[in-house]
Design an enzyme around this catalytic site. Structure first.
Site, mmCIF file in Angstrom:
data_model
loop_
_atom_site.group_PDB
_atom_site.id
_atom_site.type_symbol
_atom_site.label_atom_id
_atom_site.label_comp_id
_atom_site.label_asym_id
_atom_site.label_seq_id
_atom_site.Cartn_x
_atom_site.Cartn_y
_atom_site.Cartn_z
ATOM 1 N N ASP A 1 -7.474 -17.482 7.000
ATOM 2 C CA ASP A 1 -6.997 -16.128 6.674
ATOM 3 C C ASP A 1 -7.679 -15.048 7.506
ATOM 4 O OD1 ASP A 1 -5.456 -14.203 5.235
ATOM 5 O OD2 ASP A 1 -7.269 -13.688 4.143
ATOM 6 N N HIS B 1 -14.180 -2.451 3.368
ATOM 7 C CA HIS B 1 -14.727 -1.984 4.643
ATOM 8 C C HIS B 1 -15.646 -0.804 4.353
ATOM 9 C CE1 HIS B 1 -12.281 -4.484 7.256
ATOM 10 N NE2 HIS B 1 -11.211 -4.171 6.558
ATOM 11 N N ASN C 1 -13.443 -15.999 6.345
ATOM 12 C CA ASN C 1 -13.580 -15.269 7.619
ATOM 13 C C ASN C 1 -14.847 -14.420 7.643
ATOM 14 O OD1 ASN C 1 -12.476 -13.521 5.711
ATOM 15 N ND2 ASN C 1 -11.332 -12.324 7.210
ATOM 16 N N ASN D 1 -2.928 -5.497 6.245
ATOM 17 C CA ASN D 1 -2.166 -6.537 6.916
ATOM 18 C C ASN D 1 -1.986 -7.750 5.994
ATOM 19 O OD1 ASN D 1 -0.853 -7.997 8.856
ATOM 20 N ND2 ASN D 1 -2.693 -8.549 9.996
ATOM 21 N N HIS E 1 -0.499 -13.587 0.311
ATOM 22 C CA HIS E 1 0.076 -12.230 0.334
ATOM 23 C C HIS E 1 1.515 -12.134 0.849
ATOM 24 C CE1 HIS E 1 -1.480 -12.731 4.391
ATOM 25 N NE2 HIS E 1 -2.723 -12.415 4.062
ATOM 26 N N ASP F 1 -6.382 -9.968 -2.464
ATOM 27 C CA ASP F 1 -6.711 -9.808 -1.042
ATOM 28 C C ASP F 1 -7.692 -8.632 -0.875
ATOM 29 O OD1 ASP F 1 -6.897 -10.261 1.643
ATOM 30 O OD2 ASP F 1 -4.879 -9.565 2.148
ATOM 31 N N HIS G 1 -12.155 -11.156 -0.182
ATOM 32 C CA HIS G 1 -13.072 -11.216 0.963
ATOM 33 C C HIS G 1 -14.404 -10.641 0.523
ATOM 34 C CE1 HIS G 1 -9.936 -12.302 3.927
ATOM 35 N NE2 HIS G 1 -9.149 -11.650 3.097
ATOM 36 N N LEU G 2 -15.422 -11.486 0.483
ATOM 37 C CA LEU G 2 -16.736 -11.022 0.021
ATOM 38 C C LEU G 2 -17.671 -10.678 1.179
ATOM 39 C CD1 LEU G 2 -17.325 -13.322 -3.091
ATOM 40 C CD2 LEU G 2 -16.431 -10.983 -2.997
HETATM 41 ZN ZN LIG Z 1 -7.031 -11.961 3.064
HETATM 42 ZN ZN LIG Z 2 -4.400 -12.450 5.295
#
Ligand SMILES: [Zn+2]
Ligand SMILES: [Zn+2]
Length: 433
Positions: free
Chosen positions: A155, A312, A97, A281, A235, A308, A65-66
């Site tokens: 995702d 944050h 996302n 998660n 995942h 994954d 996730h970038l």
């Molecule tokens: Zn993910």
């Molecule tokens: Zn996920």
């Protein structure tokens, strides 16, 4: 053009060619130009001494996730790709996302242009399954495929609507691209905070049962069987899911699966003390699930390892457990923590490298160039690491904006020494000779 580079006298491990031998590698004009045990061809080149080090294809992460566009305070393409380089990754796929989500050709073009301008490693975008990730209406999958997405995924959320999932699997066949699902029955996991079990009961936190994952994995496999489409399970964390995927593969269902470094190495006990940096998660599970995942890696039920990486801000995680967002910043600790499996003899070193190079490259196919291999003529994406070097995780050294890892202060054995992307050194440990 960069000067040529000789990576000298390392243990070259390249599962794509079944190579594990001491030798040297010559890189010229962004490609692997020579490999051998003796003297390299004469020429003018820089030398990287790889004595005692492992030399392997640049690592590939198909799930990160970038956060750009929309959440640049958590990560950007610039900071995320720097983190990737520090972690030994030369190719990373980014999840859609973002805000706006990557559900249009324009959004995909934005990622490609920003990555080309600001990224230090290759970024491959994943496009949304549904418009706005709302789960109601399919995206223009053909347009996204034409723009260069490597998979479709909502995702962060599962594609809970079975009709949408059926359509996605059906249409994606035309592009030979996988549909990657975050398998979670969100009705069952509502307000869930961590793995459901003894620890959640003790801490008084609402649990997320294994069944929430198993149910959606079973449904996705049934839909893949129905449509002939390609489902990729993101995942994987439960023993039940591993068993379902194994049986589906035996039946010839078109499925691939991934597991993350944290789910392969950490248990739910990490949450004790209400550690928000261990809140993720799907949640960290139990020793029993970890054993099943490792067995799955060894018999190829689990095809690849993907991070994954979910960065944050410190503020995001500095709050009571129930309010903290899910996610672990994983790119910079992935190799070091996974080497623990090798040192404990749970996984061989060539097998670990295959799960991070050759196997993800197979999922990508050859449309993005010759990746995940050190074959002569391939992209000169190379990772050099010291399998024995111990280091302590210090998030102040992270290139990622996300310092959220439960591994803070921990000693890992196995450290990236140099990362070479398209023939250029994009990360080098200060101790490298
Ligand atoms: Zn993910
Ligand atoms: Zn996920």
């Amino acid at each position: 053009m960069n000067k040529s580079l000789l990576i000298k006298g390392g243990r070259i491990i390249d599962p794509s060619q079944k190579i594990d031998e001491v030798g040297s590698l010559l890189i010229a004009e962004g490609k692997i130009s020579w490999r051998g045990k003796g003297e390299p061809p004469k020429g003018d080149y820089d030398i990287l001494d790889a004595g005692g080090l492992v030399v392997c294809p640049g690592l590939i992460d198909l799930h990160s996730h970038l956060r750009e566009p929309g959440y640049e305070e958590k990560e950007t393409i610039a900071s995320g790709t720097k983190a990737a380089a520090r972690g030994g990754f030369t190719t990373i796929a980014c999840m859609p996302n973002t805000n706006p989500p990557l559900d249009s050709q324009t959004a995909i073009e934005y990622i490609k242009a920003t990555a080309a301008a600001e990224g230090v490693v290759r970024v491959l975008p994943i496009g949304c399954i549904s418009k706005g990730r709302k789960g109601k209406e399919l995206t223009e999958m053909g347009e996204l495929a034409a723009a260069g997405v490597i998979a479709f995924s909502d995702d962060g959320e599962p594609a809970l609507n079975s009709y949408i999932m059926r359509q996605a699997l059906d249409y994606s066949r035309a592009f030979s691209l996988p549909v990657t699902d975050h398998c979670e029955d969100i009705v069952l996991t509502k307000d869930g905070q961590m793995n459901e079990g003894v620890v959640s009961a003790k801490l008084g936190l609402r649990g997320i049962p294994n069944a929430a994952e198993d149910i959606i994995v079973a449904r996705d496999l049934a839909l893949a069987q129905l449509t002939g489409g390609w489902i990729h399970i993101a995942h994987t964390t439960t023993k039940g899911a591993v068993e379902l995927i194994r049986r589906a593969k035996e039946k010839g269902i078109n499925v691939t699966a991934e597991a993350t470094p944290h789910h392969l190495t950490l248990t739910e006990e990490r949450v004790i003390g209400y550690n928000t940096n261990a809140k993720v998660n799907p949640p960290l599970r139990t020793e029993r699930d970890i054993e099943a995942l490792i067995e799955g890696l060894n018999d190829n039920t689990i095809d690849i390892i993907a991070t994954d990486h979910a960065p944050h801000t410190e503020g995001d995680k500095l709050c009571e457990f129930a309010k903290a967002p899910f996610g672990i910043s994983g790119l910079e600790t992935a190799l070091g923590s996974l080497m623990g499996l090798v040192h404990k003899k749970k996984l061989s070193l060539p097998a670990l490298i295959a799960k991070l190079t050759y196997e993800p490259a197979k999922i990508l196919g050859d449309k993005r160039g010759k990746l995940g291999t050190l074959a002569v003529g391939a992209e000169a994406d190379v990772t050099v690491f010291d399998p024995e070097r111990e280091w302590v995780v210090d998030t102040k050294e992270f290139a990622s904006k996300g310092k959220n890892t439960p591994l803070v202060g921990e000693k890992l054995k196995g450290k990236v020494i140099a990362t070479i992307y398209q023939g250029k050194i994009v990360y080098k440990d200060e101790s490298a000779k």
